[in-house]
Design an enzyme around this catalytic site. Structure first.
Site, PDB file in Angstrom:
ATOM      1  N   GLU A  55       0.895  -1.166   0.000  1.00  0.00           N
ATOM      2  CA  GLU A  55       0.000   0.000   0.000  1.00  0.00           C
ATOM      3  C   GLU A  55       0.920   1.199   0.000  1.00  0.00           C
ATOM      4  O   GLU A  55       1.489   1.545   1.031  1.00  0.00           O
ATOM      5  CB  GLU A  55      -0.846   0.014   1.281  1.00  0.00           C
ATOM      6  CG  GLU A  55      -1.975  -0.965   1.297  1.00  0.00           C
ATOM      7  CD  GLU A  55      -3.209  -0.422   0.597  1.00  0.00           C
ATOM      8  OE1 GLU A  55      -3.272   0.783   0.297  1.00  0.00           O
ATOM      9  OE2 GLU A  55      -4.113  -1.228   0.344  1.00  0.00           O
ATOM     10  N   CYS A  69      -2.519   8.719   2.901  1.00  0.00           N
ATOM     11  CA  CYS A  69      -2.171   8.463   1.496  1.00  0.00           C
ATOM     12  C   CYS A  69      -3.412   8.675   0.630  1.00  0.00           C
ATOM     13  O   CYS A  69      -3.323   8.882  -0.570  1.00  0.00           O
ATOM     14  CB  CYS A  69      -1.590   7.082   1.317  1.00  0.00           C
ATOM     15  SG  CYS A  69      -2.541   5.815   2.117  1.00  0.00           S
TER      16      CYS A  69
END
Ligand code: ADP
Length: 471
Positions: A244, A278
Site C-alpha cells: 500500500e 495516502c
C-alpha cells in the site's frame, strides 16, 4: 518489544526516544531490536505457525472478536496514545481507534468464511481439491499516519487466515502498536503468533528477516520509495508482497457540482488526519464555472478550522508527526508560492510544536512541484480547468493511482470515475475507508488489496490436491 509471548527490552538494551510532536517532549524510550531479536521473532512465529494454522477458524475468529471488544471498551485510552505520539487531533484519533477495532470485527467474521473448491477436470480423469492455506509467517510493516488502523488492517486478516506475524511499526509511533499487540495478547492469541519489533538499522535488518526461509509474506504500507526497496529485497527470496504505497489523489469538481457539498467533502478528504493520509485529496481540479465560489468557500472553511494540541478535544487540526514533516510541508508551500501560487489562507509556520496551519493555494498549475508531490499536510491546491477531459488527463498524469474524488452530477461523476486511473474512486463523497471495502492502488500506488473479502486472500495461498475421480 514483544517476542514469543513476552515483553522484553531485547538482547542489547538499545532504545530510541518516542516524541510527542505537539510539544517535542519525550514520551518513552522504546527498545530497538538487534539481529538476534529479529531472528528470535522469526523463529517464534515459525514455531507457532503449525498450531495457529490448525486452530479451528472459529477459535481464531473468537479471539479477533474479543480483541475488537477490548479495543472498543478501551477506545479512550487507545485514542490518548495515538494523540500523544502521532500528534493528530483527538477526533481523528478517536475515529482511528474505532476504525482500527472494526478490522478485528470484520476479519473475525471472515475467518470462518475461508472457502475452497472441489472441481473435476474437463476430461474427467481427476478430481481437484483447491484449498486455500495460510501463506506462512508474515512480516507486517506499518507507517506512522494511522498507527493503529494500519496495524489492525494487516494483523486481522493475517491472523484470521491462520498466519503468524511479526509487526514492524514506524519508529515514530511504536507505542500504539504495542497497545494493539497487548490487546491481542489479552484477547488470547497464543504465544509466538504475534511479535512486535523495531529493528535498527531498519533497512539492513528487514532485509535480513526477509532472507529467512520461514518468512513467506511481506505486507507493507508506506512510501513508494521504500516499497520499491522492499520489493527488491523480497525478490531475493521470492516473498509474496502486498504493497500500500503513496497516493497523489486528485479531487475533481465538475461543472454541475453542488459547491457546498464539494467544499464539505473537500474539508474531509483534505483535512481528515490533518492531511497525513495516502488517501488525502492532494490537488483540486475545479471547473472555471465554480472555481471562484469553491475557492472562497473552501478558504473560509479552512480559516475557521481550529488548530492546537490533540489533547484539547475542541481542536480540529493537530500537529504533524514531527518537525521534519512540518518542514517538508512548509518547503513545498514556499516553493509553490515562488512558482506563482497565490495564498488564500494559511502558509505561515507557527512557533512551537510540529504545527502547520490549514492552507489554501490558488492559481496553482498542474506542472508545479506541489501538484506532483504527496503533500501529507493540511494544504489544498486549486487548479482550474475548462473541459472535463482535460481534468481527467491531468488527474491521470502521475505514476500513482490510489484514490480519486469526483463531485458533479451523478452521470458525469460515474463517467469520470470510469476514466480515472485509480484503485478507488469516491463519487460525491469524501471517505471510502471501511473494513468491508477492498482498498488499494494501481500503478505505483501498490499491489494487492486490504480489507473487504479480498484482504484475507493476501494471506492465503492456493494448494491443489489432485485425486482419481471419486465416483
Ligand atoms: P512514511 O512516508 O509514511 O514515513 P516510509 O515508507 O518512510 O513512509 O515508512 C513506512 C514504514 O517503513 C515505517 O515503518 C518505516 O520505519 C519503514 N521503513 C523505512 N525505511 C525502510 C527500509 N529501508 N526497510 C524497511 N522498512 C523501512
Amino acid at each position: 518489544m514483544f517476542i514469543n509471548g513476552e515483553w522484553t527490552m531485547g538482547s542489547d538494551n538499545r532504545t530510541q526516544p518516542v516524541h510527542n510532536p505537539a510539544d517535542n517532549s519525550v514520551l518513552a524510550d522504546f527498545p530497538l531490536a538487534s539481529e538476534a531479536d529479529c531472528l528470535a521473532a522469526v523463529s517464534a512465529a515459525d514455531d507457532a505457525m503449525e498450531v495457529w494454522a490448525s486452530t479451528p477458524a472459529r477459535e481464531r475468529g473468537e479471539i479477533l472478536r474479543r480483541a475488537f471488544e477490548i479495543m472498543v471498551e478501551e477506545k479512550d485510552q487507545l485514542t490518548q496514545v495515538i494523540v500523544a505520539e502521532n500528534g493528530k487531533a483527538w477526533r481523528d484519533a478517536a475515529a482511528e481507534a474505532a476504525y482500527a477495532a472494526e478490522f478485528f470485527r470484520w476479519f473475525s467474521e471472515e475467518a470462518v468464511r475461508i472457502g475452497g473448491e472441489f472441481r473435476r477436470s474437463p476430461s474427467g480423469d481427476k478430481d481437484l481439491l483447491v484449498t486455500p492455506e495460510p501463506i506462512g509467517v508474515s512480516l507486517l510493516i506499518t507507517p506512522w499516519n494511522f498507527p493503529a488502523a494500519m496495524a489492525t488492517r494487516k494483523l486481522a486478516p493475517a491472523l484470521a487466515a491462520g498466519c503468524t506475524t511479526i509487526l514492524k511499526p514506524a519508529s515514530e509511533t511504536p507505542l500504539t502498536a504495542a497497545y494493539v499487540v497487548d490487546v491481542l495478547n489479552r484477547a488470547g492469541v497464543p504465544q509466538g503468533v504475534v511479535n512486535l519489533i523495531l529493528p535498527s538499522p531498519v533497512g539492513k535488518l528487514v532485509g535480513r528477516i526477509l532472507q529467512e526461509r520461514a518468512v513467506r509474506k511481506l505486507s507493507f504500507t508506506g512510501s513508494t520509495e521504500v516499497g520499491r526497496i522492499l520489493l527488491q529485497e523480497a525478490a531475493k527470496t521470492v516473498v509474496s508482497s502486498s504493497m500500500e504505497l503513496g497516493g497523489n489523489a486528485p479531487f475533481l469538481v465538475l461543472p454541475e457540482a453542488d459547491v457546498d457539498a464539494a467544499v464539505e467533502g473537500a474539508m474531509i478528504a483534505k483535512m481528515r488526519n490533518g492531511g497525513s493520509a495516502c488517501t488525502a485529496a492532494n490537488r483540486f481540479y475545479v471547473h472555471t464555472s465554480v472555481y471562484e465560489e469553491f475557492s472562497k468557500k473552501l478558504s473560509a472553511a479552512m480559516a475557521a478550522t481550529k488548530m492546537g494540541p490533540g489533547t484539547d478535544e475542541s481542536n480540529e487540526l493537530g500537529a504533524l508527526v514531527s518537525m521534519e514533516e512540518r518542514d517538508k510541508v512548509a518547503e513545498l508551500v514556499s516553493t509553490a508560492v515562488g512558482q506563482g501560487a497565490q495564498v488564500m489562507v494559511g502558509a505561515e509556520t507557527p512557533d512551537g510544536g510540529a504545527f502547520y496551519p490549514p492552507t489554501v493555494l490558488r492559481d496553482v498549475s498542474h506542472s508545479m512541484d506541489i501538484a506532483a508531490t504527496e503533500i501529507f499536510g493540511p494544504v489544498a491546491t486549486l487548479i482550474p480547468f475548462e473541459e472535463i477531459d482535460d481534468a481527467v488527463e491531468m488527474a491521470n498524469d502521475t505514476d500513482l493511482g490510489l484514490i480519486a474524488y469526483v463531485y458533479g452530477n451523478l452521470e458525469d461523476g460515474l463517467a469520470t470515475a470510469r476514466q480515472l486511473e485509480a484503485g478507488m474512486v469516491a463519487v460525491n463523497r469524501a471517505v471510502l475507508s471501511d473494513p468491508a471495502a477492498p482498498s488499494g492502488g494501481i500503478k505505483q500506488s501498490g499491489l494487492g488489496r486490504e480489507g473487504g473479502f479480498e484482504g484475507i486472500d493476501e494471506f492465503l495461498e492456493t494448494k491443489l490436491v489432485g485425486i482419481n475421480p471419486i465416483n
